[in-house]
Design a protein around this motif. Structure first.
Motif, PDB file in Angstrom:
ATOM      1  N   ALA A   1       0.823  -1.210   0.000  1.00  0.00           N
ATOM      2  CA  ALA A   1       0.000   0.000   0.000  1.00  0.00           C
ATOM      3  C   ALA A   1       0.856   1.259   0.000  1.00  0.00           C
ATOM      4  O   ALA A   1       0.501   2.261  -0.631  1.00  0.00           O
ATOM      5  N   THR A   2       1.981   1.212   0.677  1.00  0.00           N
ATOM      6  CA  THR A   2       2.891   2.363   0.693  1.00  0.00           C
ATOM      7  C   THR A   2       3.442   2.638  -0.702  1.00  0.00           C
ATOM      8  O   THR A   2       3.529   3.796  -1.137  1.00  0.00           O
ATOM      9  N   LEU A   3       3.795   1.585  -1.429  1.00  0.00           N
ATOM     10  CA  LEU A   3       4.305   1.760  -2.797  1.00  0.00           C
ATOM     11  C   LEU A   3       3.230   2.333  -3.714  1.00  0.00           C
ATOM     12  O   LEU A   3       3.534   3.130  -4.612  1.00  0.00           O
ATOM     13  N   VAL A   4       1.969   1.936  -3.497  1.00  0.00           N
ATOM     14  CA  VAL A   4       0.873   2.504  -4.299  1.00  0.00           C
ATOM     15  C   VAL A   4       0.791   4.012  -4.071  1.00  0.00           C
ATOM     16  O   VAL A   4       0.548   4.782  -5.011  1.00  0.00           O
ATOM     17  N   GLN A   5       1.010   4.455  -2.833  1.00  0.00           N
ATOM     18  CA  GLN A   5       0.968   5.885  -2.540  1.00  0.00           C
ATOM     19  C   GLN A   5       2.164   6.621  -3.120  1.00  0.00           C
ATOM     20  O   GLN A   5       2.019   7.694  -3.712  1.00  0.00           O
ATOM     21  N   THR A   6       3.354   6.098  -2.942  1.00  0.00           N
ATOM     22  CA  THR A   6       4.557   6.836  -3.328  1.00  0.00           C
ATOM     23  C   THR A   6       4.848   6.765  -4.828  1.00  0.00           C
ATOM     24  O   THR A   6       5.292   7.746  -5.425  1.00  0.00           O
TER      25      THR A   6
ATOM     26  N   GLY B   1       2.475   5.310  -7.248  1.00  0.00           N
ATOM     27  CA  GLY B   1       1.231   5.594  -7.946  1.00  0.00           C
ATOM     28  C   GLY B   1       0.921   4.593  -9.045  1.00  0.00           C
ATOM     29  O   GLY B   1       1.822   4.019  -9.662  1.00  0.00           O
ATOM     30  N   VAL B   2      -0.366   4.373  -9.268  1.00  0.00           N
ATOM     31  CA  VAL B   2      -0.842   3.526 -10.359  1.00  0.00           C
ATOM     32  C   VAL B   2      -1.951   4.300 -11.059  1.00  0.00           C
ATOM     33  O   VAL B   2      -3.087   4.358 -10.583  1.00  0.00           O
ATOM     34  N   GLY B   3      -1.632   4.938 -12.184  1.00  0.00           N
ATOM     35  CA  GLY B   3      -2.620   5.770 -12.857  1.00  0.00           C
ATOM     36  C   GLY B   3      -3.028   6.922 -11.951  1.00  0.00           C
ATOM     37  O   GLY B   3      -2.179   7.606 -11.365  1.00  0.00           O
TER      38      GLY B   3
ATOM     39  N   LEU C   1      -4.496  14.962  -3.382  1.00  0.00           N
ATOM     40  CA  LEU C   1      -5.554  14.627  -2.431  1.00  0.00           C
ATOM     41  C   LEU C   1      -6.436  13.502  -2.975  1.00  0.00           C
ATOM     42  O   LEU C   1      -6.739  12.530  -2.272  1.00  0.00           O
ATOM     43  N   SER C   2      -6.862  13.629  -4.230  1.00  0.00           N
ATOM     44  CA  SER C   2      -7.727  12.618  -4.830  1.00  0.00           C
ATOM     45  C   SER C   2      -7.009  11.274  -4.918  1.00  0.00           C
ATOM     46  O   SER C   2      -7.559  10.234  -4.521  1.00  0.00           O
ATOM     47  N   GLY C   3      -5.778  11.300  -5.422  1.00  0.00           N
ATOM     48  CA  GLY C   3      -5.011  10.061  -5.546  1.00  0.00           C
ATOM     49  C   GLY C   3      -4.717   9.428  -4.206  1.00  0.00           C
ATOM     50  O   GLY C   3      -4.733   8.198  -4.066  1.00  0.00           O
TER      51      GLY C   3
END
Length: 462
Positions: free
Chosen positions: A75-80, A82-84, A286-288
């Protein structure tokens, strides 16, 4: 390209202020480890509590800790990274959320863990929807609203830090001179290094405090390494170990808390950009970030653990150190995944006494509250703003202090009142929306976006 003597070079943002900057690995790895050590206890504590409610044995408890670490890393990698459109692409550390525990614990006791996981999965999907439409409603979240949320997050976590410093709730030696002295040692080392250190040393003040306290605890014979001995060398987390069940009551309860966690994420992102990068958060950040929270929560449910959220204690760490590179936190996410795949590594950190973590938590949680004050300071503190702050703070601090009120309320209402943060955030949002004299937040945001776009276009033409 060099500049003529009469045209001095334009100052560039320092590596500390730029989320996209990459420090040398010799500095980035320790800084990433510092983030993991700061959030580790908070990440593994909720699954340990849940394990007790469902009557899990030692093997199940180790499994729940393992999946909590693995999911937090992903989940941290998704935040830092990003995926789309998903992911804030900021230094946000994800971890198991304490915010869901007041609802998850009674649900787990009544319906079982499968019902909690099913409700979490649905709540995560709804949070993705919330993040998708966040741009249209961002003007609802003025500095006075987000600042109150961040301030209350810090205030709520302060007792957690003190409890850790005393040895952890339920410890036989709670508040013993040994625990308090060890926590004080970590606190003093952290403050001294931060105040008198320079450069990387200053940025690593919390890590230095934690390592120093850990070594002192080992020398005093306070560290139990049995968790390292008992843990396996390698194990891949198994998804859907407990299955999923869908109960309307559970879904409603988890969804209500999800909305508040979304507010916390908005507040945390605002605190990172304001406290670390010195600017307002962008719409896409914010949205992402909120969408990534939702994706992480649904992913966590698939892998048998509680919802994930942006960790406030790491926001405090960023504010304290000033290092806002997202790549540093990416390294931290990779380390979390390794701890989830190699349980002995996680066991090594898990062996750290709570008092050591508490010593660092005292200053970090206080820094979160300070970041909230900084955000509130952006708005004009007129009578209107002061009234909103007064009502929200009274609810946010007063209701948790008088639990008898929550106990008189039915079902989920009582649980929501007991948290304090839920009614405070809702009160701030409502009052800011209906009280006359509200500044035109939408116009201000559009002006800020126009300025940022002009700067980007000018930079592209250089």
């Amino acid at each position: 390209m060099s500049h003529p003597p009469d045209q001095p070079a334009r100052p560039s943002r320092t590596i500390n202020q730029d989320p996209n900057a990459m420090p040398p690995l010799s500095k980035a790895v320790p800084l990433g480890l510092q983030h993991i050590m700061a959030m580790f206890a908070g990440n593994v504590t909720p699954p340990i509590i849940i394990a007790g409610v469902i009557g899990a044995g030692t093997g199940e408890q180790i499994f729940l800790i393992q999946v909590a670490l693995f999911v937090a890393g992903i989940a941290t990698l998704v935040q830092t990274i990003g995926v789309g459109p998903v992911g804030a692409r900021l230094p946000i550390v994800q971890g198991t959320s304490f915010g869901f525990l007041p609802v998850a614990l009674p649900l787990a006791g009544s319906f079982g863990l499968a019902a909690v996981l099913g409700a979490s999965f649905i709540a995560g999907l709804l949070q993705v929807v919330l993040g998708t439409f966040l741009k249209k409603i961002r003007h609802w979240f003025s500095p006075v609203v987000t600042g109150i949320v961040v301030l209350l997050i810090g205030i709520t976590l302060m007792p957690v830090g003190i409890n850790y410093a005393a040895g952890g709730v339920g410890a036989d030696d709670f508040a013993s001179p040994t625990n308090l002295g060890l926590a004080l040692f970590v606190l003093v080392v952290t403050i001294v290094v931060h105040q008198f250190g320079r450069g990387f040393l200053k940025a690593s003040s919390v890590l230095i405090g934690l390592v120093s306290g850990y070594l002192v605890a080992i020398a005093m014979g306070l560290v139990d390494f049995s968790s390292v001995t008992d843990a396996a060398w390698f194990a891949f987390p198994k998804p859907l170990q407990y299955g999923m069940e869908f109960h309307l009551t559970a879904i409603i309860g988890m969804t209500l808390i999800m909305f508040v966690v979304g507010l916390e994420t908005i507040g945390n992102i605002s605190a990172i950009t304001m406290g670390g990068a010195g600017r307002h958060a962008k719409d896409r950040e914010l949205s992402g970030g909120v969408m990534a929270d939702g994706v992480a929560t649904s992913f966590a449910a698939l892998f048998n653990t509680l919802p994930n959220t942006a960790y406030a204690q790491n926001v405090g760490l960023i504010t304290l150190t000033g290092v806002v590179s997202r790549h540093v936190v990416t390294i931290g996410g990779i380390l979390l995944i390794c701890m989830g795949l190699f349980p002995k590594l996680g066991g090594l950190v898990a062996a750290m006494p709570p008092a050591v973590l508490g010593g660092a938590g005292v200053v970090m949680f206080g820094m979160i509250a300070s970041a909230g004050l900084k955000i509130i300071q952006e708005c004009e503190l007129d009578q209107r703003a002061m009234l909103i702050i007064a009502v929200a703070m009274s609810l946010g601090i007063g209701l948790p202090a008088v639990e008898a009120i929550a106990e008189t309320m039915p079902g989920q209402v009582g649980l929501l009142l007991k948290s304090g943060l839920v009614p405070a955030a809702l009160a701030a949002l409502l009052l800011d929306a209906v009280l006359p004299g509200k500044p035109n937040r939408r116009d201000r945001l559009e002006q800020e976006q126009a300025v940022e776009q002009a700067k980007a276009e000018a930079k592209a033409q250089e």
